[in-house]
Design an enzyme around this catalytic site. Structure first.
Site, PDB file in Angstrom:
ATOM      1  N   CYS A 119       0.797  -1.226   0.000  1.00  0.00           N
ATOM      2  CA  CYS A 119       0.000   0.000   0.000  1.00  0.00           C
ATOM      3  C   CYS A 119       0.832   1.279   0.000  1.00  0.00           C
ATOM      4  O   CYS A 119       2.055   1.249  -0.061  1.00  0.00           O
ATOM      5  CB  CYS A 119      -1.022  -0.048   1.117  1.00  0.00           C
ATOM      6  SG  CYS A 119      -2.383  -1.194   0.703  1.00  0.00           S
ATOM      7  N   LYS A 121       2.334   4.146   1.323  1.00  0.00           N
ATOM      8  CA  LYS A 121       3.650   4.638   1.761  1.00  0.00           C
ATOM      9  C   LYS A 121       4.641   3.508   1.922  1.00  0.00           C
ATOM     10  O   LYS A 121       5.853   3.730   1.984  1.00  0.00           O
ATOM     11  CB  LYS A 121       3.529   5.406   3.088  1.00  0.00           C
ATOM     12  CG  LYS A 121       2.437   6.459   3.084  1.00  0.00           C
ATOM     13  CD  LYS A 121       2.535   7.376   1.881  1.00  0.00           C
ATOM     14  CE  LYS A 121       1.316   8.265   1.727  1.00  0.00           C
ATOM     15  NZ  LYS A 121       0.046   7.589   1.582  1.00  0.00           N
ATOM     16  N   SER A 468      -5.467  11.887  -2.302  1.00  0.00           N
ATOM     17  CA  SER A 468      -5.501  10.450  -2.530  1.00  0.00           C
ATOM     18  C   SER A 468      -5.506  10.202  -4.028  1.00  0.00           C
ATOM     19  O   SER A 468      -5.995  11.026  -4.808  1.00  0.00           O
ATOM     20  CB  SER A 468      -6.772   9.868  -1.907  1.00  0.00           C
ATOM     21  OG  SER A 468      -7.038   8.586  -2.420  1.00  0.00           O
TER      22      SER A 468
END
Length: 557
Positions: A119, A121, A468
C-alpha cells in the site's frame, strides 16, 4: 558474502550461537542470508494476504539455494486513516519504513533483500530503503483488490467516498450508501483503481525493481503466489550477479518511470515519491521535468477514478509491460537499462502486446497527446503545484473563480456539505502541508464531497496538502512553498480571483505586487500544531512538497 560478518570465523561464534537459538542449522548458515521484509498486518486490506506472499517468497529463496529470514515493516491504511488525525501519520510512515528497514538490513548483515509491500507509503518507503542499503533487492507486492459490483457496475473505494457526498446532497439514501459500503471492497488487496498503492506498484515494475505483473496481478489470483516464488528465486540470481538497486534505479530509469506514470495516469502522490526515491539513489529528480516528459508522452489509460476500468482490466490487457511496449513504438523509453530480471527493458517487454485497446489506448489513439499529470507554477505556487490532468473534466482545464479560503480540511468539508460552496468557486485549503499539517494530509474527503454533491465539473480545490489517488476533478495539490513557511498560498484572502490554466501549466491569483508585499509584512508564522512525539521531529526535518517531502537534518545557524 556480506553475511560472513555474522556467520564465519571463530570471532563470530557468539553470533552463530544466536542463530542456533533461531533453529538455524550450519547448512543454512553456509548459504546466503536473504532478508524478506514482510509488511503483513491485520489492519490494512492490502496487506492481509502478505503472509501468503511471504511464504511463497521463502519457498522460492530456499529452492534457489538461499536461507530466507523474515522481518517486519509497518504499514498504514490510508482509507482508514482518512479524514481525522490519523492522516497526519500516513506520509510520515514512508520515512519510518525506510529508516527501520535500513537499520534491520545493516544490523544483521543480510546478503540480499526481498521487499513485500503493497500500500501507499509502504512501497516508496521500501524503495527508498533499497536505494540506501544498496544490496541486491527485488520487490513483489500483494496485488490489487478486485473491483466491487453495485447494480452490475464495477465500483471502487472512490465511489464509496463520493456516495457519502451524494448522501449529504440528498441524492442517495442511507440504504443506498450502505449497499455501496457492503460491495465496493470485495476482496483483499490494494484498492482497485489507479490510486497511489497501485500507481507505485506499477512504477516499481517500470523502474525495473519488480517482475512482470507485479503491479497488476490481482491479490486473489494464484498467479501472484507463483510470482512470489519466482521473485524468491530471482533474488539469488541478482545476488550471484551482484546487480544492486542503484544499478537498476538510474536517472534514465526514473525518466522511464515518469513516462509510464504519464501514460497510466497515476496518482499525483507519485510526484512526491519518485523524487524521494531518486534522492536516496543519488539521482536529482526535479518535478519540473514532469512537464517535459508529459509534453511528449500520451495518456493511454483512464483507470478509476479517471474512468471506468480497473486494475484487473489493465492486467487482462497486458499490464505495465504492454503500456511500455506502446510507448516504445514512439521511442519514449530508454530500453537498454538492466532490470531485476537480469535482462534489459527491451528484452522484458518484447512480445508484450496490448490485448485490450479499450483499457490501454494504442499510442496512435491516446486519450490525450500529453501525459496524465501536470506541474503548475505561478504566483500562487512559485515552486510548484501538481494536478492529475487525466482526471480533470474538460470544462475545468481552464477556470477562473473566487477563492474560498480555509485553514484546515475540517472547515472546508463543513462548508462544502452545508451548501456554502457553489459552482465557480475555488476552494483553498492551506496549513495542511508537510510542516503545516503536519504530515501533508490527503484531501479525499473534500474532493469526494465536491464530486458527490455534483460540483466536480464546476468547483476546483487547491491545497498545500496532497490528494488520494482516488481523488478526481480540478484538484491541485503539493502547492509549494506551503503556507506554514510563508508561501503565497498563506496570503490569499477570501474572494481573491484565482486563475487556473492547466494546458499552460499556470496557477495564479489576481493581486498586485504591492498588495502581496503588504500582506506578507502582516503575515506571521503559526505555532506548530503538534509539539511532541514523532510528528514534532518530522515537522523540524521535513522539506517542501516539490522536493518530495524528504527529510533533512536542520543546519545549525
Amino acid at each position: 558474502m556480506k553475511s560472513d560478518a555474522v556467520t564465519k570465523g571463530i570471532q563470530q561464534a557468539p553470533h552463530r550461537s544466536l542463530f542456533n537459538a533461531l533453529g538455524l542449522t550450519k547448512e543454512e548458515l553456509d548459504k546466503p542470508l536473504i532478508g524478506i521484509v514482510s509488511s503483513y498486518n491485520e489492519i490494512v486490506p492490502g496487506h492481509m494476504n502478505l503472509d501468503k506472499i511471504v511464504e511463497a517468497v521463502k519457498l522460492g529463496v530456499a529452492m534457489a539455494g538461499g536461507t530466507p529470514i523474515v522481518f517486519p515493516a509497518i504499514a498504514v491504511c490510508d482509507g482508514i486513516a482518512m479524514g481525522h488525525i490519523g492522516m497526519k501519520y500516513s506520509l510520515v510512515t514512508r520515512d519510518l519504513i525506510a529508516d527501520s528497514t535500513e537499520a534491520m538490513a545493516m544490523a544483521h548483515s543480510f546478503d540480499a533483500l526481498v521487499m513485500v509491500p503493497n500500500c501507499d507509503k509502504n512501497v516508496p518507503g521500501l524503495l527508498m530503503a533499497a536505494a540506501r542499503v544498496n544490496i541486491p533487492t527485488i520487490f513483489v507486492s500483494g496485488g490489487p483488490m478486485l473491483a466491487g459490483r453495485v447494480h452490475g457496475e464495477k465500483r471502487s473505494l472512490s465511489s464509496m467516498f463520493e456516495a457519502v457526498g451524494a448522501h449529504a446532497a440528498g441524492k442517495m439514501t442511507e440504504e443506498e450508501v450502505e449497499e455501496f459500503e457492503n460491495k465496493v471492497c470485495p476482496t483483499c488487496g490494494s484498492c482497485s483503481g489507479m490510486y497511489t498503492a497501485n500507481s507505485m506498484n506499477c512504477l516499481t515494475e517500470a523502474l525495473g525493481m519488480g517482475l512482470k505483473g507485479n503491479g497488476t496481478i490481482p491479490a486473489v489470483y494464484s498467479e501472484r503466489i507463483r510470482l512470489a516464488k519466482h521473485a524468491g528465486m530471482k533474488i539469488m540470481e541478482l545476488l550471484q550477479n551482484n546487480i544492486r538497486p542503484r544499478d537498476i534505479m538510474s536517472e534514465k530509469a526514473f525518466l522511464n518511470a515518469l513516462a509510464v506514470d504519464m501514460a497510466l495516469g497515476c496518482s499525483t502522490n507519485s510526484m512526491l515519491h519518485l523524487p524521494a526515491i531518486a534522492h536516496e539513489a543519488g539521482v536529482d529528480l526535479n518535478v519540473d521535468i514532469a512537464n517535459e516528459i508529459s509534453a511528449k508522452t500520451p495518456n493511454l489509460c483512464h483507470l478509476a477514478p479517471a474512468g471506468h476500468t480497473y486494475m484487473e482490466d489493465l492486467n487482462e490487457a497486458g499490464g505495465v509491460y504492454a503500456v511500455m511496449n506502446e510507448l516504445d513504438k514512439k521511442g519514449l523509453l530508454y530500453t537498454d537499462l538492466i532490470t531485476c530480471t537480469g535482462k534489459t527493458i527491451k528484452e522484458n517487454i518484447e512480445g508484450c502486446v496490448n490485448r485490450d485497446p479499450d483499457t490501454i489506448r494504442p499510442i496512435e489513439n491516446p486519450y490525450s497527446q500529453t501525459g496524465g499529470i501536470a506541474v503548475l507554477k505561478g504566483n500562487l505556487a512559485p515552486d510548484s503545484g501538481v494536478v492529475k490532468r487525466s482526471a480533470v473534466a474538460p470544462e475545468m482545464m481552464v477556470h477562473v473563480g473566487p477563492a474560498r479560503v480555509f485553514d484546515c480540511e475540517e472547515d472546508a468539508i463543513d462548508a462544502i456539505k452545508s451548501g456554502k460552496i457553489v459552482a465557480g468557486d475555488v476552494v483553498v485549503i492551506r496549513y495542511e502541508g508537510p510542516k503545516g499539517g503536519p504530515g501533508m494530509r490527503e484531501m479525499l474527503n473534500p474532493t469526494s464531497a465536491i464530486a458527490g454533491m455534483g460540483l466536480g465539473s464546476s468547483v476546483a480545490l487547491i491545497t498545500d496538502g496532497r490528494f488520494s489517488g482516488a481523488s478526481r476533478g480540478a484538484s491541485i495539490g503539493h502547492v509549494s512553498p506551503e503556507a506554514a513557511v510563508g508561501g503565497n498560498i498563506a496570503l490569499i484572502e477570501e474572494g481573491d480571483i484565482i486563475k487556473i490554466d492547466i494546458p499552460n501549466n499556470s496557477l495564479n491569483f489576481v493581486v498586485s505586487d504591492e498588495e502581496l508585499e503588504r500582506r506578507r509584512v502582516n503575515w506571521s508564522p503559526r505555532e506548530p500544531k503538534i509539539t511532541t512525539g514523532y510528528l514534532a521531529r518530522y515537522t523540524a526535518m521535513v522539506t517542501s512538497g516539490n522536493r518530495g517531502a524528504i527529510l533533512e537534518v536542520p543546519r545549525v545557524k
